[in-house]
Motif scaffolding. Structure first.
Motif, PDB file in Angstrom:
ATOM      1  N   ILE A  81       0.903  -1.175   0.152  1.00  0.00           N
ATOM      2  CA  ILE A  81       0.038   0.022   0.114  1.00  0.00           C
ATOM      3  C   ILE A  81       0.835   1.137   0.008  1.00  0.00           C
ATOM      4  CG2 ILE A  81      -1.740   1.218   1.157  1.00  0.00           C
ATOM      5  CD1 ILE A  81      -2.463  -1.346   2.513  1.00  0.00           C
ATOM      6  N   GLU A  82       0.341   2.133  -1.030  1.00  0.00           N
ATOM      7  CA  GLU A  82       1.128   3.549  -0.778  1.00  0.00           C
ATOM      8  C   GLU A  82       0.116   4.503  -0.785  1.00  0.00           C
ATOM      9  OE1 GLU A  82       3.813   4.461  -4.182  1.00  0.00           O
ATOM     10  OE2 GLU A  82       4.904   2.544  -4.020  1.00  0.00           O
ATOM     11  N   LYS A  83       0.595   5.689   0.074  1.00  0.00           N
ATOM     12  CA  LYS A  83      -0.492   6.903  -0.040  1.00  0.00           C
ATOM     13  C   LYS A  83       0.234   7.979  -0.904  1.00  0.00           C
ATOM     14  CE  LYS A  83      -1.735   6.649   4.788  1.00  0.00           C
ATOM     15  NZ  LYS A  83      -3.041   6.183   4.638  1.00  0.00           N
ATOM     16  N   ARG A  84      -1.113   8.344  -1.709  1.00  0.00           N
ATOM     17  CA  ARG A  84      -0.529   9.341  -2.776  1.00  0.00           C
ATOM     18  C   ARG A  84      -1.401  10.623  -2.913  1.00  0.00           C
ATOM     19  NH1 ARG A  84       1.479   5.899  -8.010  1.00  0.00           N
ATOM     20  NH2 ARG A  84       3.080   4.868  -7.086  1.00  0.00           N
ATOM     21  N   PHE A  85      -0.964  11.674  -3.199  1.00  0.00           N
ATOM     22  CA  PHE A  85      -1.939  12.743  -3.264  1.00  0.00           C
ATOM     23  C   PHE A  85      -2.232  12.863  -4.822  1.00  0.00           C
ATOM     24  CE2 PHE A  85       0.328  13.821   0.377  1.00  0.00           C
ATOM     25  CZ  PHE A  85      -0.949  14.253   1.208  1.00  0.00           C
ATOM     26  N   ILE A  86      -3.736  12.751  -5.399  1.00  0.00           N
ATOM     27  CA  ILE A  86      -4.172  12.854  -6.721  1.00  0.00           C
ATOM     28  C   ILE A  86      -4.972  14.096  -6.711  1.00  0.00           C
ATOM     29  CG2 ILE A  86      -3.816  10.388  -6.935  1.00  0.00           C
ATOM     30  CD1 ILE A  86      -7.098  10.206  -6.714  1.00  0.00           C
ATOM     31  N   PRO A  87      -5.090  14.549  -7.821  1.00  0.00           N
ATOM     32  CA  PRO A  87      -6.158  15.572  -8.137  1.00  0.00           C
ATOM     33  C   PRO A  87      -7.330  15.214  -8.065  1.00  0.00           C
ATOM     34  CG  PRO A  87      -5.101  14.772 -10.025  1.00  0.00           C
ATOM     35  CD  PRO A  87      -4.523  14.179  -8.987  1.00  0.00           C
ATOM     36  N   ASN A  88      -8.343  15.922  -7.757  1.00  0.00           N
ATOM     37  CA  ASN A  88      -9.866  15.939  -7.968  1.00  0.00           C
ATOM     38  C   ASN A  88     -10.165  15.663  -9.317  1.00  0.00           C
ATOM     39  OD1 ASN A  88     -10.178  15.668  -5.157  1.00  0.00           O
ATOM     40  ND2 ASN A  88     -10.302  17.597  -4.870  1.00  0.00           N
ATOM     41  N   PHE A  89     -11.030  14.703  -9.566  1.00  0.00           N
ATOM     42  CA  PHE A  89     -11.590  14.530 -10.771  1.00  0.00           C
ATOM     43  C   PHE A  89     -13.118  14.873 -10.989  1.00  0.00           C
ATOM     44  CE2 PHE A  89      -7.797  12.037 -10.990  1.00  0.00           C
ATOM     45  CZ  PHE A  89      -7.232  12.286 -12.070  1.00  0.00           C
ATOM     46  N   ASN A  90     -13.687  15.285 -12.117  1.00  0.00           N
ATOM     47  CA  ASN A  90     -15.206  15.576 -12.397  1.00  0.00           C
ATOM     48  C   ASN A  90     -16.090  14.358 -12.408  1.00  0.00           C
ATOM     49  OD1 ASN A  90     -14.399  18.400 -12.112  1.00  0.00           O
ATOM     50  ND2 ASN A  90     -14.398  18.481 -14.390  1.00  0.00           N
ATOM     51  N   SER A  91     -15.328  13.354 -12.825  1.00  0.00           N
ATOM     52  CA  SER A  91     -16.169  11.975 -13.049  1.00  0.00           C
ATOM     53  C   SER A  91     -15.557  10.918 -12.373  1.00  0.00           C
ATOM     54  CB  SER A  91     -16.327  11.768 -14.392  1.00  0.00           C
ATOM     55  OG  SER A  91     -15.370  11.455 -15.104  1.00  0.00           O
ATOM     56  N   LYS A  92     -16.488  10.022 -12.150  1.00  0.00           N
ATOM     57  CA  LYS A  92     -16.006   8.846 -11.434  1.00  0.00           C
ATOM     58  C   LYS A  92     -15.080   7.850 -12.576  1.00  0.00           C
ATOM     59  CE  LYS A  92     -19.067   8.268  -7.864  1.00  0.00           C
ATOM     60  NZ  LYS A  92     -20.165   7.291  -7.402  1.00  0.00           N
ATOM     61  N   GLU A  93     -15.406   7.945 -13.722  1.00  0.00           N
ATOM     62  CA  GLU A  93     -14.752   7.248 -14.696  1.00  0.00           C
ATOM     63  C   GLU A  93     -13.325   7.619 -14.959  1.00  0.00           C
ATOM     64  OE1 GLU A  93     -17.797   8.314 -15.126  1.00  0.00           O
ATOM     65  OE2 GLU A  93     -19.035   6.427 -15.444  1.00  0.00           O
ATOM     66  N   ARG A  94     -13.222   9.038 -14.843  1.00  0.00           N
ATOM     67  CA  ARG A  94     -11.975   9.367 -15.278  1.00  0.00           C
ATOM     68  C   ARG A  94     -10.990   9.248 -13.970  1.00  0.00           C
ATOM     69  NH1 ARG A  94     -11.333  15.345 -16.052  1.00  0.00           N
ATOM     70  NH2 ARG A  94      -9.092  14.661 -16.542  1.00  0.00           N
ATOM     71  N   LEU A  95     -11.376   8.984 -12.550  1.00  0.00           N
ATOM     72  CA  LEU A  95     -10.895   8.855 -11.646  1.00  0.00           C
ATOM     73  C   LEU A  95     -10.420   7.264 -11.621  1.00  0.00           C
ATOM     74  CD1 LEU A  95      -9.718   9.144  -8.669  1.00  0.00           C
ATOM     75  CD2 LEU A  95     -11.997   9.113  -7.807  1.00  0.00           C
ATOM     76  N   ALA A  96     -11.346   6.473 -11.927  1.00  0.00           N
ATOM     77  CA  ALA A  96     -10.874   5.198 -12.303  1.00  0.00           C
ATOM     78  C   ALA A  96      -9.977   5.054 -13.327  1.00  0.00           C
ATOM     79  CB  ALA A  96     -12.237   4.309 -12.465  1.00  0.00           C
TER      80      ALA A  96
END
Length: 192
Positions: A81-96
């Protein structure tokens, strides 16, 4: 009357431009400034923008969030497991799509490139959210593996498990994750 005023202004302006020195330079700089100002005003008018909206809007200082990303280990049985900082996305598909891309790139701290031995292309992701019992369907196109390529036994199942755990933990409402290989369910990705 107006024509006479314009003629007088033009002749005096032409005389001043003929002179050498500071007055001539001042007139040239002011003339160019007025031309550029008028050009900007016309552009703003035609682009239907406010003339005072010169600079772009200031982005939010912190628009990221911390998540857990699971990676398959080299033994083909466990996860790291790694902790990462990611940007916020507008859609769940883009996040996936982004999360799966992070898993495919591998860990930042260990060399986990052998756990996914072939290149995978995500063709499409569908997320169907039914009041907390959502499904995520991932259509993957794998590259054909080379004949001499060696696989870690069980690495495909651990890769699928890492994707499932990462998506369930970081996208709200996903309970089931299904994989399609070129649109066909139940096919193996690389353990041929």
């Amino acid at each position: 009357m107006k024509i006479k005023f314009i003629k007088n202004f033009y002749t005096s302006y032409k005389e001043k431009l003929g002179q050498k020195g500071k007055e001539r330079n001042r007139l040239v700089i002011l003339s160019l400034s007025y031309i550029f100002l008028l050009d900007y005003l016309m552009f703003s008018f035609h682009a239907d923008k406010n003339i005072f909206n010169i600079f772009p809007s200031i982005p939010a200082i912190e628009d990221r969030r911390e998540i857990n990303v699971y990676f398959p280990t080299l033994d083909g049985k466990n996860f790291t497991i790694e902790k990462r900082f990611i940007p916020n996305f507008n859609s769940k598909e883009r996040l996936a799509d982004f999360l799966i891309g992070q898993i495919l790139k591998g860990s930042n701290y260990e060399n986990t490139t052998q756990t996914v031995p072939i290149d995978l292309f995500i063709r499409k992701i569908w997320i169907k959210d039914d009041s907390g019992n959502g499904e995520c369907i991932i259509d993957i196109v794998p590259a054909y593996p080379e004949e001499t390529l060696k696989f870690i036994p069980g690495s495909e199942e651990v890769f699928r498990g890492a994707v499932i755990k990462t998506l369930k933990e970081n996208i709200s409402g996903i309970e089931n994750v299904h994989f399609l290989v070129r649109g066909i369910p139940g096919k193996k990705l690389w353990e041929i």
